[in-house]
Design a protein around this motif. Structure first.
Motif, PDB file in Angstrom:
ATOM      1  N   HIS A 105       0.864  -1.174   0.000  1.00  0.00           N
ATOM      2  CA  HIS A 105       0.000   0.000   0.000  1.00  0.00           C
ATOM      3  C   HIS A 105       0.900   1.223   0.000  1.00  0.00           C
ATOM      4  O   HIS A 105       2.113   1.114   0.179  1.00  0.00           O
ATOM      5  N   ALA A 106       0.322   2.402  -0.196  1.00  0.00           N
ATOM      6  CA  ALA A 106       1.133   3.611  -0.342  1.00  0.00           C
ATOM      7  C   ALA A 106       0.604   4.753   0.510  1.00  0.00           C
ATOM      8  O   ALA A 106      -0.577   4.787   0.888  1.00  0.00           O
ATOM      9  N   THR A 107       1.500   5.691   0.821  1.00  0.00           N
ATOM     10  CA  THR A 107       1.099   6.979   1.377  1.00  0.00           C
ATOM     11  C   THR A 107       1.455   8.042   0.336  1.00  0.00           C
ATOM     12  O   THR A 107       2.228   7.790  -0.589  1.00  0.00           O
ATOM     13  N   ALA A 108       0.896   9.232   0.498  1.00  0.00           N
ATOM     14  CA  ALA A 108       1.179  10.318  -0.447  1.00  0.00           C
ATOM     15  C   ALA A 108       1.198  11.642   0.293  1.00  0.00           C
ATOM     16  O   ALA A 108       0.196  12.045   0.893  1.00  0.00           O
ATOM     17  N   MET A 138      -1.533  15.986  -4.920  1.00  0.00           N
ATOM     18  CA  MET A 138      -1.751  15.200  -3.707  1.00  0.00           C
ATOM     19  C   MET A 138      -3.228  14.850  -3.555  1.00  0.00           C
ATOM     20  O   MET A 138      -3.582  13.719  -3.196  1.00  0.00           O
ATOM     21  N   ARG A 139      -4.090  15.784  -3.848  1.00  0.00           N
ATOM     22  CA  ARG A 139      -5.528  15.520  -3.738  1.00  0.00           C
ATOM     23  C   ARG A 139      -5.933  14.374  -4.665  1.00  0.00           C
ATOM     24  O   ARG A 139      -6.714  13.492  -4.286  1.00  0.00           O
ATOM     25  N   ALA A 147      -5.998  16.028   4.613  1.00  0.00           N
ATOM     26  CA  ALA A 147      -6.353  14.869   5.429  1.00  0.00           C
ATOM     27  C   ALA A 147      -7.794  14.972   5.904  1.00  0.00           C
ATOM     28  O   ALA A 147      -8.542  13.983   5.912  1.00  0.00           O
ATOM     29  N   ALA A 148      -8.188  16.161   6.305  1.00  0.00           N
ATOM     30  CA  ALA A 148      -9.570  16.368   6.735  1.00  0.00           C
ATOM     31  C   ALA A 148     -10.535  16.142   5.569  1.00  0.00           C
ATOM     32  O   ALA A 148     -11.609  15.548   5.732  1.00  0.00           O
TER      33      ALA A 148
END
Length: 298
Positions: A79-82, A100-101, A140-141
């Protein structure tokens, strides 16, 4: 004649071929780092053999996040983060935010980050870091995904900024925690999770962590290699190349369990359960077999 010389690409020394007594989640693996380009498939096979069945690949900027997503699409169990790391905060602009969005909408992306504050090196100015971090708190929100946080010498300011957003964001983990007791309890008071690495295994600078690991609630604790960085200094054998990798995570878990005074199996099971809940991974998927099938197909 083919070269049959054993290389680091193909094996780990026998003394470093660990196998966790329960499946593990490495919540911070920088497998898009150039050092893994030559033997990524072998690296994943070694991780599987060590019972490290799930890897969260860290996306520290647009390029590496996109690479992490591509790898996660190719390999079950990844899995990934961004996000944009505070070192690169000076590059934050509307184009970065839009990228990023879009990445956060991808199902392979399970967290926003790596983002946060680093007042130790200040590769970007504190003002630039805070601007980029504030924007990513907003993302994040907006996305509802948890935060994967970086902090060095900026605990007080990070807590202040998080406090203002805490009701709007989901879970958050301070990855590679290395700070003091006051900072730890400040994070726990904000209901944050804590990620521990091989820093604990460093006789030069990890001693204070050994006294703190028992104070982290099990349902807040996760484990990571942060590979290729932070190779444990107390491994039972030397490693050619000095590159850290996910297959060595069981050694870190063993060290944490020792300093917590608890069975290794119990710690492995607890950190995996915590990580799967934090990143909202589908618990009906058997990552162990999925990863094996992925390697067979690859």
């Amino acid at each position: 004649m083919a070269d049959t010389t054993d290389t680091f690409d193909e094996f780990l020394p026998e003394a470093l071929r660990f196998c966790s007594p329960a499946p593990l989640v490495d919540i911070g693996a920088n497998l898009t780092h150039a050092s893994f380009a030559r033997d990524l498939e072998a690296t994943l096979r070694r991780a599987w053999a060590a019972n490290v069945t799930t890897l969260i690949l860290t996306g520290t900027d647009r390029e590496h996040a996109e690479q992490a997503v591509a790898l996660a699409r190719r390999h079950p169990g990844l899995h990934a983060t961004a996000g944009v790391h505070p070192h690169d905060a000076s590059r934050w602009d509307t184009a970065q935010e839009a990228a990023m969005r879009a990445l956060h909408r991808q199902p392979e992306v399970v967290a926003v980050g790596e983002c946060g504050l680093d007042f130790n090196r200040n590769f970007s100015t504190p003002t630039e870091q805070e601007r980029a971090f504030e924007a990513q708190l907003g993302l994040a929100a907006e996305s509802g995904k948890p935060l994967f946080l970086h902090e060095r010498d900026a605990g007080r300011r990070l807590r202040e900024m998080l406090h203002a957003w805490r009701d709007d964001i989901a879970d958050a983990v301070v990855h590679c925690f290395t700070a003091d007791r006051e900072t730890l309890y400040g994070y726990l008071d904000l209901d944050l999770h804590i990620g521990l690495t091989g820093w604990l295994c460093d006789e030069r600078r990890g001693h204070h962590l050994r006294a703190l690991v028992g104070e982290i609630p099990l349902d807040r604790l996760m484990v990571e290699t942060d590979c290729p960085y932070l190779l444990p200094r107390n491994l039972p054998a030397k490693l050619k190349g000095r590159r850290h990798e996910p297959a060595l995570l069981p050694w870190i878990v063993r060290e944490i369990a020792h300093w917590r005074g608890m069975p290794e199996t119990e710690l492995a099971q607890a950190t995996t359960a915590t990580a799967r809940a934090f990143f909202r991974l589908d618990e009906t998927i058997d990552d162990h077999h999925a990863l094996e099938e992925g390697h067979r197909d690859g």
